[in-house]
Design a protein around this motif. Sequence first.
Motif, mmCIF file in Angstrom:
data_model
loop_
_atom_site.group_PDB
_atom_site.id
_atom_site.type_symbol
_atom_site.label_atom_id
_atom_site.label_comp_id
_atom_site.label_asym_id
_atom_site.label_seq_id
_atom_site.Cartn_x
_atom_site.Cartn_y
_atom_site.Cartn_z
ATOM 1 N N LYS A 11 -9.195 -11.411 -8.166
ATOM 2 C CA LYS A 11 -10.037 -10.024 -9.178
ATOM 3 C C LYS A 11 -10.740 -10.340 -7.836
ATOM 4 O O LYS A 11 -11.503 -8.788 -7.672
ATOM 5 C CB LYS A 11 -10.728 -10.043 -10.326
ATOM 6 N N LEU A 12 -11.831 -10.957 -7.680
ATOM 7 C CA LEU A 12 -12.882 -11.034 -6.472
ATOM 8 C C LEU A 12 -11.998 -10.525 -4.892
ATOM 9 O O LEU A 12 -12.487 -10.168 -4.398
ATOM 10 C CB LEU A 12 -12.749 -12.621 -6.700
ATOM 11 N N LEU A 13 -10.923 -11.478 -5.000
ATOM 12 C CA LEU A 13 -10.802 -10.923 -3.628
ATOM 13 C C LEU A 13 -10.017 -9.659 -3.569
ATOM 14 O O LEU A 13 -10.061 -8.790 -2.774
ATOM 15 C CB LEU A 13 -8.879 -12.069 -3.018
ATOM 16 N N ALA A 14 -9.567 -9.140 -4.660
ATOM 17 C CA ALA A 14 -8.838 -7.839 -4.625
ATOM 18 C C ALA A 14 -10.520 -6.564 -4.717
ATOM 19 O O ALA A 14 -10.499 -5.376 -4.367
ATOM 20 C CB ALA A 14 -8.881 -7.312 -6.467
ATOM 21 N N ASP A 101 -3.779 -12.786 4.222
ATOM 22 C CA ASP A 101 -3.642 -14.038 3.014
ATOM 23 C C ASP A 101 -5.135 -14.124 3.001
ATOM 24 O O ASP A 101 -5.677 -15.896 2.966
ATOM 25 C CB ASP A 101 -3.024 -14.778 3.900
ATOM 26 N N PHE A 102 -6.407 -13.477 3.325
ATOM 27 C CA PHE A 102 -7.854 -13.958 3.211
ATOM 28 C C PHE A 102 -8.456 -15.001 1.542
ATOM 29 O O PHE A 102 -7.670 -13.992 0.503
ATOM 30 C CB PHE A 102 -8.585 -12.469 2.492
ATOM 31 N N GLY A 103 -8.235 -15.574 1.986
ATOM 32 C CA GLY A 103 -8.440 -16.316 0.899
ATOM 33 C C GLY A 103 -7.714 -16.944 -0.582
ATOM 34 O O GLY A 103 -8.391 -17.331 -1.645
ATOM 35 N N LEU A 104 -6.666 -17.026 -0.274
ATOM 36 C CA LEU A 104 -5.285 -17.528 -1.073
ATOM 37 C C LEU A 104 -5.345 -19.038 -0.829
ATOM 38 O O LEU A 104 -5.225 -19.925 -2.022
ATOM 39 C CB LEU A 104 -4.317 -17.370 -0.748
ATOM 40 N N ALA A 105 -5.973 -19.681 0.076
ATOM 41 C CA ALA A 105 -6.296 -21.014 0.082
ATOM 42 C C ALA A 105 -7.003 -21.765 -1.463
ATOM 43 O O ALA A 105 -6.751 -22.427 -1.674
ATOM 44 C CB ALA A 105 -6.272 -22.134 1.339
ATOM 45 N N LYS A 106 -8.447 -20.748 -1.217
ATOM 46 C CA LYS A 106 -9.334 -21.620 -1.931
ATOM 47 C C LYS A 106 -8.465 -20.689 -3.461
ATOM 48 O O LYS A 106 -9.027 -21.435 -4.569
ATOM 49 C CB LYS A 106 -10.701 -20.641 -1.528
ATOM 50 N N ALA A 107 -8.054 -19.661 -4.008
ATOM 51 C CA ALA A 107 -7.541 -19.120 -4.505
ATOM 52 C C ALA A 107 -6.817 -20.494 -5.357
ATOM 53 O O ALA A 107 -5.992 -20.307 -7.254
ATOM 54 C CB ALA A 107 -6.413 -17.308 -5.144
#
Length: 847
Positions: A11-14, A101-107
């Motif tokens: 949700k944060l990424l969205a 793919d922004f932030g997916l590693a953290k997610a």
Amino acid sequence: ERRARFEREAKLLASLNHPNVATLHALEDVGGTHFLAMELVEGEGLDVRIARGAIPIEEALPIALQVAEGLEAAHEKGIVHRDLKPGNVKVRPDGTVKVLDFGLAKAWEEPGATSDLALSPTITGHHTRAGVILGTAAYMSPEQARGKPVDKRADIWAFGCLLYEMLTGRRLFVGETISDTLAAVLKTDPDWTALPEATPASLRSLLHRCLDRDVKQRLRDIGEARVAIAGIEAGAPDPAIELEWTGGSGGPSVAPAKARDSKSLSERLAWLLCCVLAAGGLTVAILWRTSTPAEQTMYFSAPFAFAARDIAIAPNGHTVAVVGYRESARKNVIWLYEVGSPEARSLAGTEGASFPFWSPDGRFLAFFADGKLKKTEVAGGPVQTLCDAPSGRGGTWNKDAVIVFAPSGLLLSGLYRISASGGTPTRISTPDASRGENTHRWPMFMPDGRHYLYLAANVTGESGPDAIFIGLLDSNEKRFVVKTSVNAAYAAGNLLFYRDRTLFCQNFDLDTFELTGEPKAILTEIQYLPRIARTVFAVSDHGLLLAQKSSEASLSRLTWFDRKGNELGVVGTPDLYSNVVLARNGESVAVDKTDQGSQNTDVWTYDLQRDSMKRLTFDPAIDAMPVWSPNGARLMFSSSRQHVFDVYVKNADGAQEEQLILHSGTDDFPNDWSRDGKYVLYIQGRDVWWDLWYLSLPELKSSLFLKTSATIRNGQFSPDAKWVAYASNETGKWEIYVTSFPQARGKWQVSAGGGEQPRWRGDGKELFFLSPEGKMMAVPVKTGAGFDADAPVSLFQANAREIIANSEQAMYDVDRSGQRFLINTQVKKGETQPLSAVLNWDAGLKR
């Protein structure tokens, strides 16, 4: 628990809605399978674009700007990408850049994870798991590679890697395995020389800030990168210092504009730039000793019209002498660049100078010109001649007013010493031919003023020691230091030497005169002059290193001109030519041609009727200075294949092996073959002088023709072989003289104001020569019972290729009619010749 956390991250990424970030539309659940619905981005991946080659700066800047804008928007929301790389960047057809793919590693990260692999920037097929790393480790920040917690500065590091890769077309950190790649990230310094020379100074500075391994010193905010790149795109001046080219009629000059950083920074920049910017086209690498991190490098550029032929830094560390070409004089002169002065000045009386070196107090400069060793006071005053040095190969000056120098390019000539006030030189070294040595050159005193470095080498292409040695005044002591085939220098406890196209630096113990530690590469692709075994660089104890970047300044082409200087055509293609000699029948020309990047030189012939070139000699030694027989059937030339230059003869069609016809134990070079075929003029090296001899044929009897306490060269028979024209430096500069043959009775000076390389017209009624300014001169002459000459007349500006410093070379020939001149013409150089400088070059060696 993990699914709930993942939903919160998604949700944060969205919520990250930015034109340069690929949008995350939704988190979906179908039959217990969770997946993300993301924006489809049409276009080419940046990794695919880079695979085709480096991206031009004007194309790379808009891409980098948009990536920075996307990162900035994410960072403002507390989102770190952690896996930024070219494969996660796409460029749409309309030029819009999208970061994927922004932030997916953290997610995907497991809550509370602390292991190294859990902090990996990439994910596996089943999220991050011990023992598995998929993706690209090459873009990991050092703190990521060590498994430490990361923040937005890890993205800034990856942004620097991405920008570097766009500009160079190659990945910054590479390895055969992931472990090797991570080791490179942690230990390998970036190769800053790979950046395009046109890279703006502020862009280079930005890269260094992004790629600082010390996370505390790294660029703090990607917004700063965005502002810097936007400024570069808009044409803003360098953020640290603005360069203004103010070259005038007196020579080049550069005025540093107002600084835009701290006072200490501006002072350091001004200090350096006043030293070197006027030396033009330069790339300045600054390794700060002050508060900025060690090994941080900044680059600057300024246009300059010529390459530095040689460089010498004064003992004070901030006055620089550069040998450069002055258009008005058509010769090399010495330019001085003084700290604090916005202009460069040329030293009067230094036309034709080569290989300058300073007195220990910095008051005087010594140099070689006109076949002499000279000195001049830099504050002003007359030039003083110290002694003969027909083709000087370097010198050095100690605090006891002793000069050690190599007076000649003669093989086996060795080093000499002389008082700085002048006098008779004394030989102090002789090359050991039994060890393959045939030259000692490029001496440099050590700090004690008694020991000195020098090169002992074989410059003829044969196997030899090719090494730097330590010598000692008033002693035969000789110690090996390091293998290299060119000059070396000592400064600040280190030895700098050139090997494998790279300038290295290594700690040097002054007590044992031995190298310690490991060599460190400093610069690559600096100017290498194989014929004289020299690289163009200078270094000081005060942290300044200057080096001429590699260029093709020596390339020339054979060009026909008429008496008015109109170009009539060219012969062959550009190459490294010297010694141009036309056959008497006008159907062929012979030249020396040196292999680019090596010392090997051979004789080639060119059939003017068939427009074809043929190699005549094949020995790995130097084969040079060809002379045609009267009928054009044979060629005589010199070869160094027996440690000195001997004279050989060979059929011009190559059908017969060359035959040795003259071996005197010293260097001999043929100059001319009389039209009746009975005599050959040649010059012979004698200590530090050259004498003119002749060889009688077919008896092969040698006879001394002219011997003086000076240097003689370029002997030429008149068509009837009753007169000889030659050049001599007996007055302190080269002039053209004529005397009778075979007995030298009488002497007439033909030139007025200097001259070299005489040539007779086919009927003997005119003499040609080159003036000191490179003009083609003509002198009507009358011969008979006596000799008479009119005043020289200038025909045109010849623009012949610059000859190797103080050496015997023929840069042109004239046809029998005297109406056409075949000139070895300098290939037009580019607008700038880059000079590299490094400040605090030894800073990295002290850690």
